[in-house]
Design a protein around this motif. Sequence first.
Motif, short mmCIF file in Angstrom:
data_model
loop_
_atom_site.label_atom_id
_atom_site.label_comp_id
_atom_site.label_asym_id
_atom_site.label_seq_id
_atom_site.Cartn_x
_atom_site.Cartn_y
_atom_site.Cartn_z
N LYS A 255 46.22 15.32 -46.05
CA LYS A 255 44.77 15.34 -46.25
C LYS A 255 44.10 16.36 -45.31
N LYS A 257 42.15 19.88 -44.01
CA LYS A 257 41.06 20.81 -44.31
C LYS A 257 41.65 22.21 -44.39
N GLY A 306 38.16 21.97 -37.34
CA GLY A 306 38.86 20.91 -38.07
C GLY A 306 39.86 21.42 -39.09
N VAL A 307 39.95 22.74 -39.26
CA VAL A 307 40.88 23.32 -40.22
C VAL A 307 42.32 23.12 -39.75
N GLN A 308 43.17 22.67 -40.67
CA GLN A 308 44.59 22.49 -40.35
C GLN A 308 45.49 23.45 -41.10
N THR A 347 41.44 23.39 -54.64
CA THR A 347 41.13 22.67 -53.40
C THR A 347 39.64 22.57 -53.11
N ALA A 349 37.86 25.15 -52.02
CA ALA A 349 37.54 26.05 -50.91
C ALA A 349 36.81 27.29 -51.42
N PRO A 360 31.63 23.48 -43.21
CA PRO A 360 32.21 22.38 -44.01
C PRO A 360 32.14 22.62 -45.51
N MET A 363 35.12 24.82 -46.73
CA MET A 363 36.48 24.31 -46.58
C MET A 363 36.98 23.66 -47.87
N TYR A 365 40.10 20.83 -49.39
CA TYR A 365 40.80 19.62 -48.94
C TYR A 365 42.01 19.38 -49.83
#
Length: 556
Positions: A255, A257, A306-308, A347, A349, A360, A363, A365
Amino acid sequence: MSSMAYNAAAGLGGMLKAGHEHYFDDDADGGAVVARSISAACELSRMLSSSLGPQGRNKLVVNHLEKIIVTSDCASILKEIEVEHPAAKLLELAVEQQEKECGDGTNLSLMFAGELLTSTLDLMKTMGWRHKTDILEGYHLAATKLLKDLLSTNEDEKGCVVGKLQHPASSPEALKELQEKVLKPVLGSKQYGTEDILSDLVGQACQIVLQEGMVLQPESIRTVKILGGNLSQSACVQGFVAQRGVETTKTRCEKAKIAVYASGVEASATEAKGTVLMKTADDLKNYNRTEEAKMEEIIQGIAESGVQVLVTGGNISDMALHFIEKYGLVALKLSSKWELRRLCQATGATALVRLGAPTPEEMGYSTVTQKVVGGRTVTVFENDVDGSSKIATLVLRASTSSVLNDLERAVEDGVHAVQMACKDGRLVYGGGACEMECAVQLDQFADQHPGLEQYAIRAFAKSLECVARTLADNAGWDAVQVLADIRAAHVNGQADVGIDITSAPGSKGMKEANVYDLMYVKRSALKLAIEAATTVLKVDQIIMSKRSGGPKMPGQ
């Protein structure tokens, strides 16, 4: 002024550029141009008629690049072969338009146009070629009856329509009915024996991307071909599958970002060219340290937002990759802009052109996982965060690239069939039953026209029988006997009798066999075939300009 000179004694040859070719009809040759045009178009139709239906034969085509294509799909074959004759080219254009509009019914369009032209040639020999006007008038009457009464776009006119599908997203039962009545016949005509597996896959994909009331967009369902294994190992993914692995040691994020960059993750070059003068080693160290600090600041900002997962359409520099690893991010490089757009659609994005932390709203998800499928590394973006996705991906498996490509073409036809069902869900009987019913109705219609047009109407009706006859021929049955049985059944009011190759040689009720066709696709194929055939018949001269370019190389 030499270009203004015209030798009247030379006729047309003195007016056109040297090297042209000119063919025309006169009273002496009895319509040779029309006859040659019909022969060329019929030969093209005859060549591909054996590919119709579940027992249709494949064609092995070697194109100009020496690429080998093995398929029974009419549109794919015509794309690869080079048709020279202008009359046959008209039929090819009709098939191309049918593929663009409906994605299916291309072989029906080509075969019926060829059969109609063959019937015309027989009429011309019987009635004399000067009666071509009466033939065209009869065809016009028959086509009007067929398209306005029997296969009408007006929903109040029933004609040959025997039912209507609900929107596939309205309920699970509606989707199941779509799979049974539309998807299996369409996919079975391309990949007989695997229609159950393929219809389930396409059905799952449609369930993911479709919402009630909307028309399916074929771009929403993507196929990824992975060599090895067999069709039963194919799967439907709710999201996007990239055919390459990640660039980092971390390979999975739950889950996550996602930030998508259209540009590369690297130090950009300045617009103005300049030279940096360094006198000592300290100058070099300070310069590198400044560049590293700036890159770390950018990656740190992305991580703190918060981006992974970081996806880029360009290069990832070694320095950027170092800091991506330091902050525990996952990085993926996609070289295709088309795939980058698909990923953004899957996604949610937004592809950024600036290198920095996204907002946000920009982004995406998804759950990102690197997997190995058939010895090939892929990255899967499963959009299960909110249980919805705008993209579904079918991962197809097969033993050879030729089979994989043919499976992809079959899936595309199935997806287009769902798209047409969303537009107009009305059904007619398949297996040649609809065409035979139309032929019987047109024969009765011909009785109302005592003039010369009645012969053309009957020839038009007889041409419609080509579907049932070809299906029986391709199945290895006695086509004459089977055709007689089907026609007798339709004359007696059994409108659903057609060819079912799963039963013993002979006819069978299509309602019992659950074999249907979409009326919209059928109507479009027949309409384009009629237009192409009548266009060929209206030609009485062929004028070909001199070809451009120099002489051909030896052997060409």
